[in-house]
Design an enzyme around this catalytic site. Structure first.
Site, PDB file in Angstrom:
ATOM      1  N   GLU A  40       0.875  -1.160   0.000  1.00 41.22           N
ATOM      2  CA  GLU A  40       0.000   0.000   0.000  1.00 41.22           C
ATOM      3  C   GLU A  40       0.922   1.222   0.000  1.00 41.22           C
ATOM      4  OE1 GLU A  40      -2.693   0.202   3.306  1.00 41.22           O
ATOM      5  OE2 GLU A  40      -3.608   2.031   2.527  1.00 41.22           O
ATOM      6  N   ARG A 265       4.966 -12.626   9.835  1.00 41.04           N
ATOM      7  CA  ARG A 265       5.684 -11.409   9.491  1.00 41.04           C
ATOM      8  C   ARG A 265       6.984 -11.336  10.266  1.00 41.04           C
ATOM      9  NH1 ARG A 265       1.883  -7.316   8.976  1.00 41.04           N
ATOM     10  NH2 ARG A 265       3.326  -5.615   9.347  1.00 41.04           N
ATOM     11  N   LYS A 275       4.626   0.980   9.475  1.00 37.41           N
ATOM     12  CA  LYS A 275       4.723   2.220   8.700  1.00 37.41           C
ATOM     13  C   LYS A 275       4.127   3.388   9.474  1.00 37.41           C
ATOM     14  CE  LYS A 275       3.202   0.284   4.837  1.00 37.41           C
ATOM     15  NZ  LYS A 275       2.646   0.074   3.489  1.00 37.41           N
TER      16      LYS A 275
HETATM   17  P1  ATP Z   1       2.759  -1.936   8.050  1.00 34.56           P
HETATM   18  O1  ATP Z   1       1.972  -2.609   9.123  1.00 34.56           O
HETATM   19  O2  ATP Z   1       4.187  -1.757   8.360  1.00 34.56           O
HETATM   20  O3  ATP Z   1       2.102  -0.687   7.556  1.00 34.56           O
HETATM   21  P2  ATP Z   1       1.520  -3.364   5.943  1.00 34.56           P
HETATM   22  O4  ATP Z   1       1.327  -4.817   6.038  1.00 34.56           O
HETATM   23  O5  ATP Z   1       0.342  -2.495   6.164  1.00 34.56           O
HETATM   24  O6  ATP Z   1       2.740  -2.968   6.847  1.00 34.56           O
HETATM   25  P3  ATP Z   1       1.626  -3.278   3.109  1.00 34.56           P
HETATM   26  O7  ATP Z   1       2.130  -2.198   2.253  1.00 34.56           O
HETATM   27  O8  ATP Z   1       0.181  -3.560   3.129  1.00 34.56           O
HETATM   28  O9  ATP Z   1       2.140  -2.954   4.563  1.00 34.56           O
HETATM   29  O10 ATP Z   1       2.439  -4.601   2.856  1.00 34.56           O
HETATM   30  C1  ATP Z   1       2.832  -5.103   1.603  1.00 34.56           C
HETATM   31  C2  ATP Z   1       3.206  -6.550   1.755  1.00 34.56           C
HETATM   32  O11 ATP Z   1       4.303  -6.682   2.665  1.00 34.56           O
HETATM   33  C3  ATP Z   1       2.053  -7.334   2.340  1.00 34.56           C
HETATM   34  O12 ATP Z   1       1.932  -8.545   1.632  1.00 34.56           O
HETATM   35  C4  ATP Z   1       2.459  -7.550   3.768  1.00 34.56           C
HETATM   36  O13 ATP Z   1       1.902  -8.733   4.272  1.00 34.56           O
HETATM   37  C5  ATP Z   1       3.986  -7.603   3.681  1.00 34.56           C
HETATM   38  N1  ATP Z   1       4.601  -7.203   4.957  1.00 34.56           N
HETATM   39  C6  ATP Z   1       4.392  -6.062   5.641  1.00 34.56           C
HETATM   40  N2  ATP Z   1       5.086  -6.063   6.804  1.00 34.56           N
HETATM   41  C7  ATP Z   1       5.750  -7.234   6.853  1.00 34.56           C
HETATM   42  C8  ATP Z   1       6.635  -7.853   7.799  1.00 34.56           C
HETATM   43  N3  ATP Z   1       6.974  -7.244   8.932  1.00 34.56           N
HETATM   44  N4  ATP Z   1       7.126  -9.064   7.509  1.00 34.56           N
HETATM   45  C9  ATP Z   1       6.801  -9.681   6.361  1.00 34.56           C
HETATM   46  N5  ATP Z   1       5.983  -9.170   5.429  1.00 34.56           N
HETATM   47  C10 ATP Z   1       5.452  -7.967   5.657  1.00 34.56           C
HETATM   48 MG    MG Z   2      -1.403  -2.603   4.965  1.00 32.70          MG
END
Ligand code: ATP
Ligand code: MG
Length: 554
Positions: A40, A265, A275
């Site tokens: 995202e 994760r 983020k």
């Molecule tokens: P955050 O919680 O840091 O905002 P998010 O999951 O909302 O992270 P996205 O941009 O939606 O961020 O994530 C893109 C991809 O990266 C998704 O498939 C998500 O599952 C993966 N991802 C995000 N954080 C992690 C992590 N700590 N370890 C492994 N994969 C991750």
């Molecule tokens: Mg997300």
């Protein structure tokens, strides 16, 4: 730390590949393997995303498949073009290239048509409960929910209202489109979840074309299905959402739908991986920006001096599993040391310098001492380093009253000056305030390094910098971003950045922005890409040489 977990083998197992192997055997998707990385664009990518990037792209590579970079930009509020650009840069920097670069928002039209189809099938309805009522109707983990009074309104009425939502005839929050599934489901995600909401917001890609936006759980399976994704890999918190993912594609009668697979994760000690939290640090000015070298963002790690190779090695080592765990940050540090060990040249740099005067060395003489660039890699050659009567040594390399087993400089002791001579410290001259002004030393001309001298042994070898030609540099010594306070809460480390002045040998003047070195006996450093210009040399400490990583204790 008891909560931490590290891998048993350098390349850990990957249960997702086992699933794909089975699917290939049964020809579930023929021979096709298609993955995607779906960020995202609401912030910069962090090392957790690197795990997901490595997993998706290397899985595609392994099976001669494909991997898309898809911006999951269905929420207009928090998204920005700046983030879109940074994500692309980071994925490429890690060494991956996508099959296609796509925006989920390009499918808004298809998603709308799919919603119409669900309404016509009697599988979705427009609900006018207020947000508070809807919460109340949802039930709890132990109690079933209640059906909305709008649930059984005729499809034609829902269709009309849904079109009005799209036309912008209703304010935000007035109504939503919901799936008609099961208000008594033990899985709360299945209790008539919201599919579409009204948001009178401009979108970074579609502008003002839309004022209704699809929810993630509805949009994501459609995005995957449109692109022909076979294995939709996501993190564990989406496990309970999988029945909804499958429901959407089943009700839309999508042929050969993709399957969602969840993995744990990445969590790392001494840092933070959300983020939202990282954005707050940036917005509050607690750090210099998303690329502050303390940040666990890819941009921060890059500026800090991490290499793509080290990050990919780290992702290999931690492996992919179904169990949440926290990896010790010392493993990441171990990976960058391993990567740089045989890649970078060494330089002599002294911190907290102490002046040394070699009283029996001719005043107007300078010798060029040959010093190897990397003692592990002879092919990296050597350089000439000036040596003369006045030198600097590191503050840590002198003790007036030596502690036990201290073999470096103290009055009466002889040490080797690396690549030069044996030097004996005779006297420490003090300033009026009692601090050390300079050390009066003598050298033994017979002991010149490389001159065939193989005589007596000394226990300490230290490095030095010639005073006349010394170059003053700035070192930014970083500590962990996050530490635990006395109450055991994670807080930003008040000591995360120390700026130090240091003296370096003259060869440092050639250091280019982004160039990495080992500062002999200290650690690995990079000339900061933003702050290094001309003779202004600012170095980020990537990692020190001491390792707290203990492979045998895993
Ligand atoms: P955050 O919680 O840091 O905002 P998010 O999951 O909302 O992270 P996205 O941009 O939606 O961020 O994530 C893109 C991809 O990266 C998704 O498939 C998500 O599952 C993966 N991802 C995000 N954080 C992690 C992590 N700590 N370890 C492994 N994969 C991750
Ligand atoms: Mg997300």
């Amino acid at each position: 730390m008891s909560e931490t977990k590290a891998p048993e083998s350098p390349v850990a197992s990957n249960f997702i590949h086992n699933i794909i192997d089975k699917d290939l055997e049964t020809q579930k998707y023929g021979n096709k393997v298609y993955t995607r990385f779906p960020p995202e664009p609401n912030g910069y990518l962090h090392i957790g995303h690197a795990k997901s990037i490595c997993l998706n792209f290397t899985t595609a590579e392994k099976y001669n498949g494909f991997c898309n970079l898809r911006y999951d930009d269905t929420n207009p509020v928090k998204e920005d073009v700046e983030y879109v650009d940074s994500i692309e840069e980071d994925v490429k920097w890690l060494g991956f290239m996508w099959t296609k670069r796509l925006f989920a928002s390009d499918y808004f039209g298809t998603m709308f048509d799919c919603a119409v189809k669900l309404i016509e099938k009697g599988k979705a309805y427009v609900c006018q409960l207020t947000p508070e009522e809807m919460k109340e109707y949802r039930g709890t983990l132990t109690e079933p929910g209640k059906e909305s009074p709008y649930r059984n309104r005729p499809a034609a009425e829902s269709l009309k209202l849904f079109n009005e939502m799209k036309e912008g005839l209703h304010p935000e929050g007035a109504m939503v489109l919901r799936a008609k599934i099961d208000m008594a489901s033990p899985n709360i995600n299945m209790r008539d979840p919201i599919l579409y909401r009204i948001a009178h917001q401009s979108h970074h890609n579609t502008g003002d074309d839309w004022c209704i936006y699809p929810m993630y759980d509805y949009a994501h399976p459609i995005e995957d299905a449109i692109e022909g994704i076979t294995h939709s890999i996501c993190t564990l918190e989406f496990e309970d959402h999988r029945p909804l993912y499958d429901w959407v594609l089943q009700e839309l009668e999508w042929p050969n739908p993709p399957q969602q697979i969840e993995f744990a994760r990445l969590n790392l000690t001494n840092t933070v991986m959300s983020k939202r939290y990282l954005k707050a640090l940036v917005d509050n000015g607690d750090v210099e920006g998303w690329d502050d070298p303390r940040m666990p963002t890819i941009a921060g790690l890059r500026r800090r001096g991490y290499t793509p190779e080290a990050i990919r090695d780290f992702c290999d080592r931690i492996g992919v599993s179904k169990a949440n765990s926290t990896v010790d940050i010392s493993l990441l540090e171990h990976c960058i040391r391993e990567d740089l060990k045989e890649k970078v040249q060494s330089r002599n740099v002294v911190e907290n310098p102490i002046k040394v005067i070699i009283t029996n060395y001719p005043e107007d003489q300078t010798e060029e001492m040959e010093i190897e660039n990397n003692k592990e890699v002879p092919e990296m050659g050597s350089r000439m380093v000036p040596f003369s009567r006045e030198l600097y040594v590191d503050g840590e390399d002198f003790q007036e009253f030596p502690e036990k087993k201290y073999f470096r400089l103290f009055p009466g002791n002889e040490v080797r000056f690396k690549g030069a001579y044996f030097i004996t410290c005779n006297e420490a001259v003090k300033n009026p305030d009692g601090s050390i002004k300079e050390l009066l030393c003598t050298y033994d001309p017979e002991t010149r390094s490389g001159g065939g001298f193989e005589g007596r042994k000394v226990k300490g070898t230290i490095h030095w910098v010639d005073a006349k030609t010394a170059v003053e540099i700035t070192i930014r010594a970083y500590n962990h971003l996050m530490v635990k306070n006395e109450e055991g809460e994670n807080i930003m480390n008040p000591d995360s950045l120390n700026t130090i002045k240091a003296f370096a040998e003259p060869a440092i003047l050639d250091a280019q922005p982004g160039e990495r070195f080992q500062f002999f006996r200290h650690g690995y450093y990079i000339a900061d890409a933003k702050l290094t210009a001309g003779t202004d040399k600012v170095f980020n400490r990537i990692v020190d040489l001491k390792s707290s990583y203990k492979p045998n204790q895993l």
